[in-house]
Write a protein that holds these residues in place. Structure first.
Motif, PDB file in Angstrom:
ATOM      1  N   ARG A 265     -23.901  54.941 -79.555  1.00  0.00           N
ATOM      2  CA  ARG A 265     -22.985  55.781 -80.322  1.00  0.00           C
ATOM      3  C   ARG A 265     -23.635  57.110 -80.667  1.00  0.00           C
ATOM      4  O   ARG A 265     -24.810  57.156 -81.029  1.00  0.00           O
ATOM      5  CB  ARG A 265     -22.545  55.070 -81.615  1.00  0.00           C
ATOM      6  CG  ARG A 265     -21.718  53.816 -81.365  1.00  0.00           C
ATOM      7  CD  ARG A 265     -21.095  53.317 -82.641  1.00  0.00           C
ATOM      8  NE  ARG A 265     -20.178  52.213 -82.395  1.00  0.00           N
ATOM      9  CZ  ARG A 265     -19.189  51.857 -83.186  1.00  0.00           C
ATOM     10  NH1 ARG A 265     -18.993  52.527 -84.306  1.00  0.00           N
ATOM     11  NH2 ARG A 265     -18.411  50.847 -82.883  1.00  0.00           N
ATOM     12  N   LEU A 266     -22.827  58.161 -80.554  1.00  0.00           N
ATOM     13  CA  LEU A 266     -23.231  59.484 -80.991  1.00  0.00           C
ATOM     14  C   LEU A 266     -22.424  59.845 -82.233  1.00  0.00           C
ATOM     15  O   LEU A 266     -21.268  60.259 -82.140  1.00  0.00           O
ATOM     16  CB  LEU A 266     -22.988  60.522 -79.886  1.00  0.00           C
ATOM     17  CG  LEU A 266     -23.850  60.406 -78.631  1.00  0.00           C
ATOM     18  CD1 LEU A 266     -23.395  61.431 -77.591  1.00  0.00           C
ATOM     19  CD2 LEU A 266     -25.319  60.585 -78.951  1.00  0.00           C
ATOM     20  N   THR A 267     -23.010  59.623 -83.389  1.00  0.00           N
ATOM     21  CA  THR A 267     -22.406  59.958 -84.675  1.00  0.00           C
ATOM     22  C   THR A 267     -23.488  60.620 -85.523  1.00  0.00           C
ATOM     23  O   THR A 267     -24.571  60.936 -85.041  1.00  0.00           O
ATOM     24  CB  THR A 267     -21.859  58.706 -85.380  1.00  0.00           C
ATOM     25  OG1 THR A 267     -22.947  57.813 -85.646  1.00  0.00           O
ATOM     26  CG2 THR A 267     -20.837  57.986 -84.498  1.00  0.00           C
ATOM     27  N   ARG A 268     -23.217  60.821 -86.796  1.00  0.00           N
ATOM     28  CA  ARG A 268     -24.239  61.396 -87.676  1.00  0.00           C
ATOM     29  C   ARG A 268     -25.446  60.471 -87.771  1.00  0.00           C
ATOM     30  O   ARG A 268     -26.547  60.903 -88.035  1.00  0.00           O
ATOM     31  CB  ARG A 268     -23.642  61.659 -89.060  1.00  0.00           C
ATOM     32  CG  ARG A 268     -22.523  62.699 -89.062  1.00  0.00           C
ATOM     33  CD  ARG A 268     -22.172  63.152 -90.448  1.00  0.00           C
ATOM     34  NE  ARG A 268     -23.255  63.944 -91.031  1.00  0.00           N
ATOM     35  CZ  ARG A 268     -23.168  64.565 -92.208  1.00  0.00           C
ATOM     36  NH1 ARG A 268     -22.050  64.460 -92.913  1.00  0.00           N
ATOM     37  NH2 ARG A 268     -24.179  65.264 -92.685  1.00  0.00           N
ATOM     38  N   GLN A 269     -25.214  59.162 -87.554  1.00  0.00           N
ATOM     39  CA  GLN A 269     -26.309  58.200 -87.468  1.00  0.00           C
ATOM     40  C   GLN A 269     -26.431  57.783 -86.004  1.00  0.00           C
ATOM     41  O   GLN A 269     -25.732  56.885 -85.543  1.00  0.00           O
ATOM     42  CB  GLN A 269     -26.055  56.990 -88.370  1.00  0.00           C
ATOM     43  CG  GLN A 269     -26.044  57.330 -89.855  1.00  0.00           C
ATOM     44  CD  GLN A 269     -25.801  56.118 -90.728  1.00  0.00           C
ATOM     45  OE1 GLN A 269     -25.192  55.144 -90.324  1.00  0.00           O
ATOM     46  NE2 GLN A 269     -26.279  56.193 -91.959  1.00  0.00           N
ATOM     47  N   LEU A 270     -27.315  58.479 -85.289  1.00  0.00           N
ATOM     48  CA  LEU A 270     -27.459  58.280 -83.853  1.00  0.00           C
ATOM     49  C   LEU A 270     -27.924  56.859 -83.549  1.00  0.00           C
ATOM     50  O   LEU A 270     -28.856  56.347 -84.156  1.00  0.00           O
ATOM     51  CB  LEU A 270     -28.461  59.289 -83.305  1.00  0.00           C
ATOM     52  CG  LEU A 270     -28.661  59.323 -81.800  1.00  0.00           C
ATOM     53  CD1 LEU A 270     -27.391  59.767 -81.110  1.00  0.00           C
ATOM     54  CD2 LEU A 270     -29.810  60.267 -81.455  1.00  0.00           C
ATOM     55  N   SER A 271     -27.251  56.215 -82.600  1.00  0.00           N
ATOM     56  CA  SER A 271     -27.617  54.849 -82.208  1.00  0.00           C
ATOM     57  C   SER A 271     -27.460  54.716 -80.703  1.00  0.00           C
ATOM     58  O   SER A 271     -26.357  54.545 -80.185  1.00  0.00           O
ATOM     59  CB  SER A 271     -26.726  53.825 -82.929  1.00  0.00           C
ATOM     60  OG  SER A 271     -27.021  52.507 -82.491  1.00  0.00           O
TER      61      SER A 271
END
Length: 280
Positions: A265-271
């Motif tokens: 996932r590419l969000t504010r919390q990169l995973s």
């Protein structure tokens, strides 16, 4: 009167219009009629000589409405359950204007609108972005929109000049001198074009669809003093939009002969999870 019906001419001052699609995807529904009853043979010719507020709800990933200023004219034929309109559209506190011409029938739930823009501000379209961010630029082009029994589609092209987008996670904006967008059926395509992020630059192309699918192809050019400047750097992303970011089904990156393969996932919390193969 019984054959031709009654025509009323109305001039409306300072209107505020909120359009919301209901559970069936309809923007306009006539009030209830008695069983077997028909709407009156009444035509309303409505003129708005000065800009009024128009807000379009339930069309953006962020939940906020698209807001515009509108002036023009419309003809509402109740017994045909139809509407025709022609309007000049502008954005609050922004320069530029667009011409919007269209028609619709709320019984068949069929609507058509043709949009022609010239130096129209991009900022009002921020709510259409799946990820929040500050959007700037000026758009020119022509696009036709359709809504057929709740199924949206579009056809046409827009060029956004002096574009910039800055999501909250970035300290500086992504910029481009021009971004050429085209729309066909339910797919939006970004033609190969330049981008910059500070001293970095490159090319970007992509496409996304109304079902959330996303594909991006990126080539990067590091600044001349960067140790990576002599190696070709490129990336490919396949995934779909989610709330606050992108679910990555496949992310490929290449730096010279080295390669990265990941998903996540590419969000504010990169995973992200994957592997990196190094080739000297």
């Amino acid at each position: 009167w019984r054959l031709r019906g009654l025509v009323l001419d109305l001039v409306v001052r300072d209107p505020v219009v909120d359009l919301l699609r209901n559970a069936r995807g309809r923007l306009w529904v006539l009030g209830r009629l008695k069983p077997g009853g028909e709407p009156p043979r009444l035509d309303l010719r409505i003129r708005v000589p000065d800009p009024g507020q128009l807000r379009l709800w339930n069309v953006t990933p962020q939940g906020t409405p698209l807001a515009f200023l509108v002036k023009g004219e419309a003809r509402l034929r109740l017994h045909e359950r139809s509407l025709r309109f022609r309007a000049g559209v502008s954005a609050p506190a922004q320069v530029g204007e667009a011409l919007l011409v269209g028609e619709g029938n709320w019984q068949r739930n069929h609507w058509r609108a043709d949009l022609a823009t010239r130096r129209f501000a991009a900022a009002p379209f921020e709510p259409l972005l799946p990820v929040k961010g500050s959007l700037r630029g000026q758009a020119e082009g022509q696009v036709s929109f359709r809504l057929d029994r709740g199924r949206p589609s579009c056809e046409g092209a827009l060029t956004v000049r002096q574009a910039s987008w800055r999501p909250p996670a970035l300290e500086r904006p992504l910029t481009s001198e021009h971004l050429a967008w085209s729309c066909r059926d339910q797919t939006l395509t970004l033609a190969d074009g330049p981008w910059r992020f500070g001293s970095w630059g490159g090319r970007i192309a992509g496409r996304t669809a109304i079902d959330g699918r996303l594909a991006l192809d990126l080539r990067a050019r590091p600044p001349s003093g960067n140790p990576l400047a002599t190696l070709p750097l490129s990336g490919r992303l396949r995934g779909h939009w989610i709330r606050g970011g992108v679910a990555v089904e496949r992310l490929e990156g290449e730096l010279g002969r080295s390669r990265l393969l990941a998903d996540g996932r590419l969000t504010r919390q990169l995973s992200l999870r994957g592997g990196w193969w190094l080739e000297p």
